[in-house]
Structure formats: C-alpha cells, structure tokens
Design a protein around this motif. Structure first.
Motif, PDB file in Angstrom:
ATOM      1  N   CYS B 198       0.831  -1.209   0.000  1.00 23.59           N
ATOM      2  CA  CYS B 198       0.000   0.000   0.000  1.00 23.59           C
ATOM      3  C   CYS B 198       0.862   1.254   0.000  1.00 23.59           C
ATOM      4  CB  CYS B 198      -0.933   0.012   1.209  1.00 23.59           C
ATOM      5  SG  CYS B 198      -2.115  -1.323   1.154  1.00 23.59           S
ATOM      6  N   PHE B 199       1.984   1.179   0.717  1.00 26.44           N
ATOM      7  CA  PHE B 199       2.846   2.357   0.791  1.00 26.44           C
ATOM      8  C   PHE B 199       3.423   2.681  -0.586  1.00 26.44           C
ATOM      9  CE2 PHE B 199       6.892   4.510   1.755  1.00 26.44           C
ATOM     10  CZ  PHE B 199       6.378   5.574   2.479  1.00 26.44           C
ATOM     11  N   ILE B 200       3.884   1.648  -1.285  1.00 29.05           N
ATOM     12  CA  ILE B 200       4.440   1.865  -2.630  1.00 29.05           C
ATOM     13  C   ILE B 200       3.358   2.450  -3.547  1.00 29.05           C
ATOM     14  CG2 ILE B 200       5.369   0.728  -4.686  1.00 29.05           C
ATOM     15  CD1 ILE B 200       6.779  -1.242  -2.733  1.00 29.05           C
ATOM     16  N   ALA B 201       2.169   1.850  -3.486  1.00 26.49           N
ATOM     17  CA  ALA B 201       1.080   2.333  -4.349  1.00 26.49           C
ATOM     18  C   ALA B 201       0.715   3.780  -4.024  1.00 26.49           C
ATOM     19  CB  ALA B 201      -0.138   1.431  -4.212  1.00 26.49           C
ATOM     20  N   SER B 202       0.738   4.128  -2.733  1.00 22.59           N
ATOM     21  CA  SER B 202       0.362   5.503  -2.381  1.00 22.59           C
ATOM     22  C   SER B 202       1.435   6.484  -2.858  1.00 22.59           C
ATOM     23  CB  SER B 202       0.109   5.638  -0.881  1.00 22.59           C
ATOM     24  OG  SER B 202       1.324   5.611  -0.184  1.00 22.59           O
ATOM     25  N   LYS B 203       2.686   6.026  -2.882  1.00 18.43           N
ATOM     26  CA  LYS B 203       3.765   6.875  -3.421  1.00 18.43           C
ATOM     27  C   LYS B 203       3.545   7.113  -4.917  1.00 18.43           C
ATOM     28  CE  LYS B 203       6.306   8.032  -0.061  1.00 18.43           C
ATOM     29  NZ  LYS B 203       6.201   9.432   0.320  1.00 18.43           N
ATOM     30  N   ILE B 204       3.130   6.038  -5.608  1.00 20.03           N
ATOM     31  CA  ILE B 204       2.876   6.171  -7.050  1.00 20.03           C
ATOM     32  C   ILE B 204       1.724   7.161  -7.285  1.00 20.03           C
ATOM     33  CG2 ILE B 204       2.109   4.944  -9.127  1.00 20.03           C
ATOM     34  CD1 ILE B 204       3.503   2.423  -7.947  1.00 20.03           C
TER      35      ILE B 204
END
Lengths: 240, 218
Positions: B198-204
């Motif tokens: 989720c963290f990676i996706a939110s960064k994207i």
C-alpha cells in the motif's frame, strides 16, 4: 460568406436568440458587443454548429447548418474558434496543441505539421514556447497558442469569443496585435469583444446585442461615438 | 523471530496469491463497471440516471461485509446452487467497488469543460477523435490519483472475504495462528506485507498527483 437568416434559439422555455439577421462577407471583420447573457457567445456557437437553433437558417458558403445532410465536422474545419479561457489541451505542449488537428484531421505528416506549427508560433511571436505546456505559459501566451492552433487548419473564418476578457491588462495588447494583423491580412472575422481600440482599427461593422436581439448595428464611428438606442448608450457608459 | 511464519510460508503466500487474484478481478471488474456507472450518473436520460443513482446510493450506504455476506447467501437461492467463495467474493467486490469507482469516473467526466470539447470540435475533429486524444487522456490523468487510492482500499478490503470462508491471506494466517498460537508474529507479518504494497502504491499515486498539479490539471 456567412448568412444568418432570422435565427431563433431557445434553451427550454427561455429564448436566447430572437430574429438574428446578419451577413458576413469574406474579408470582413464584425465585432459583436453587448452585456453578458445577451446571446453573443451562443450566436458564435450556433455558427460553428456547436449549438442547434430552432428556427431560421445559417448558411456558411451556401451550406445550411441545419440541413441534416451537412457534415458539421467538415464544416468546422473552415471555421476557427478562440475561447475566453483559451481551452488549450493541458496534457500537450504548445506545439502538440497546434499539430494535433492537422495531423489527425488533415492527415498531414508529423514533419509538415511541425514545420507549419513553428511558422505559426513565429507569427504569433512565441516560437521559443513550442515545447512548453499550457500551465507554464502566461494567459496571453496561451491565447496566442490557441489562435495558432485554430490557424493551423487554415480556416476561412475565425471566431473569437471574448478572447481578452480573461487576461491581465498588460497581456491584452499582445493578443489584440495578433488579431489586428489577421484582420489586416484579410481574414474573415467575427469577434465578441469590448475592446474599442480593436474595433476602431479593424471592425467593418459593430453589432450590439441585448436580450438575444440585435439592438443596433453600425460602424465604429456610428456606434461608439453616436449610439442611437438607449440600451447601447447605457452599456457604453459602463464599459468606457 | 519469524519462526512461525517461516514454517508456514508456502501456505501463507498461497493465501497472499489468492488476495492478489481477488484484488485483480475486483479492480478489473470494478473499474470497467465503474466507468459505465460514471456515465450513467451524468446521463440526462432519467431511465438510466435514476436506477444507477439508486444503485450507487444503496451500495455506498452498506458496509462491505454485509454485501459480501448477503451475496454469498442469496446467490444460491437465485442460481439454484451455491457459488464457490472466490467467485462470490469477486462478484460482490465488483458490485461494491464499481459504485466508488463510478463516482471517481463521474467527477473525471464532469471535470472536462464544455469549451474544451468545443475547442477540439472547432478544429474539425470528430467526436471519436476528440474523445480519444483529448477527453479520455485529460480525464484519465485527473482521475489517476483517486483511482490508485481506491485500488489500495480495494486491496485492503479483500481481507473481508474471510467471512465467507475464502482462504485469502488473512484467513490462512488465522488458520496458522490456530495451530501455532503466535498471533503477534503472524498478524504482524501480514501487516508488514500489506503496508509495503500500500505504501508503494500511495507513493505512485502521489507522483501522478504532483505531475498532474504541475500541468495545472488537478
């Protein structure tokens, strides 16, 4: 030649255009002014086939817009339009904004379209902004790109819908200069604007609209100096 | 410190694969149906607008867990036979997420000004060309951050499918926990995995938001 014959238009119950008659010859520049909500923009949109009208006729080079057989897309290639808020494609650079229609509609090669776009950017005075996105251009620059975008289709007619009213004062002149040059080069133009300087320089005719009707028409001298109707006098007092 | 996880890693990751599959189908279906729901929500035809609006309002005011439950127990009555939990979960998620994606699409469609469309038309472009080169790319770029955010939510929500016995990541973890009794470790592991994704996706999502803002599109 654009012929507007007895055009009437309603938005539901509300009549926005009443008995509009006007003929615009090739090479002429006609300025339309009037208070907001008087139907000026709607008239332009009707001429471009962007809005239907319910009564009367508009003929562009003899072709009727209300004829169901008329290909409106084809017709619009000949009529450029410039909007108050520029309406550049925000995800494309200035150059891409200009080359899109020539490439997709006229099927011009990318190189030819780019060459032409660069010439047009030169003409409107911002060749250095070719690769800028609209968000990074000033209002005046955006509007000049919008004019170049319309000119790229080599239209026979150009319509301007309050092209300078969203601009800061210091940017108005750079846009008007481009428009004045166009008019002097013989472009047939229909401009909704309250810029008196522009009207004085190039307008062959000035039309004053109020409540969807053409209330008065005349030359620059006739209209701005000696308006006949009370409504026009009142309006001019407010904008001058 | 992750001994219980290590002992059961194949079983646990098998559950995570189910979670990913469920997320994938829920998103594919939810976004596709959402694009149509968004169209329905801006329709001027009341025979389209009203049923779609009723559907959106109804589902959005329901807890997801109820939709999953309800669908799982009602479907056998309609279909005459029980659905397998995975298929049942996928369909409930699509029905649920499509309403949220639908509202994102509605906002995206409505963010396109009438004059931008007119500007494209006035250069002679057809409706198809205008949609393809201007309307869809512009609306999509505006919607992208919200679409990614909603996708993260969907990914997290899939764990609710455990209520109908689907052996996804959380369900399998709780099965392992029943044997190993190492709740903190096991669910801590689940939390870490969810957090990373989720963290990676939110960064994207953030990246596209910044990009959109730079172009003045958001």
């Amino acid at each position: 030649m654009i012929e507007i014959k007895n055009v009437n238009k309603w938005f539901g119950e509300f009549q926005v255009l009443t008995d509009i008659n006007e003929t615009i010859e090739r090479g002429q520049t006609v300025v339309i002014c009037g208070p907001s909500g008087s139907g000026k923009s709607t008239l332009l949109r009707c001429i471009n086939g962007l809005e239907p009208y319910q009564k009367g006729q508009i003929l562009v080079d003899g072709v009727s817009l209300s004829d169901p057989k008329t290909n409106l897309y084809k017709l619009r290639e000949n009529i450029g339009m410039v909007f108050q808020r520029f309406e550049l494609y925000p995800h494309m650079t200035a150059l891409q904004n200009i080359t899109l229609a020539p490439m997709k509609v006229r099927k011009l090669s990318k190189d030819k379209a780019r060459k032409k776009a660069m010439e047009l950017l030169q003409r409107v005075g911002i060749p250095d902004k070719a690769d800028s996105y609209p968000a990074n251009l000033s209002g005046g620059q955006q509007q000049r790109v919008a004019i170049a975008r319309s000119l790229a289709m080599e239209p026979k007619y150009m319509m301007f819908d309050e092209p300078t009213s969203a601009l800061d004062p210091e940017m108005i002149k750079e846009v008007l200069d481009v428009m004045i040059d166009l008019a002097k080069e013989g472009m047939t133009m229909l401009c909704v604007t309250h810029e008196m300087g522009f009207a004085r320089e190039v307008a062959d005719e000035i039309i004053f609209m109020d409540f969807g009707k053409i209330v008065e028409r005349g030359t620059y001298e006739g209209f701005f100096k000696n308006p006949k109707s009370e409504r026009a006098k009142e309006f001019l007092k407010q904008i001058l | 410190m992750f001994d219980a996880v290590a002992r059961n890693i194949t079983f646990l990751l098998g559950g995570f694969v189910v979670t990913l599959q469920l997320t994938f189908f829920a998103l594919a279906g939810g976004i596709a149906l959402g694009a149509l729901v968004g169209l329905g929500r801006i329709s001027k035809n009341k025979w389209i607008f009203q049923p779609v609006t009723l559907y959106v309002n109804f589902i959005r005011n329901m807890p997801l867990i109820l939709v999953i439950f309800w669908f799982y127990f009602v479907m056998p009555i309609i279909a005459g036979r029980p659905l397998n939990p995975f298929l049942s979960a996928v369909i409930s998620f699509i029905i649920f997420e499509a309403t949220y994606f639908g509202e994102i699409f509605r906002a995206g469609y409505q963010s396109i000004s009438k004059d931008l469309t007119s500007a494209a038309y006035s250069t002679g472009m057809t409706y198809i060309q205008t949609a393809r080169y201007i309307l869809i790319p512009v609306a999509f770029r505006r919607m992208l951050p919200s679409l990614i955010t909603q996708s993260i939510v969907t990914f997290q929500d899939t764990s609710l499918a455990f209520v109908i016995g689907l052996q996804e990541f959380v369900r399998r973890t709780s099965i392992v926990d029943n044997l190993e009794v190492r709740s903190i470790q096991l669910f801590g592991f689940v939390a870490i995995i969810f957090f990373i994704f989720c963290f990676i996706a939110s960064k994207i999502s953030r990246h596209f938001e910044e990009k959109g803002r730079k172009l003045g599109m958001i």
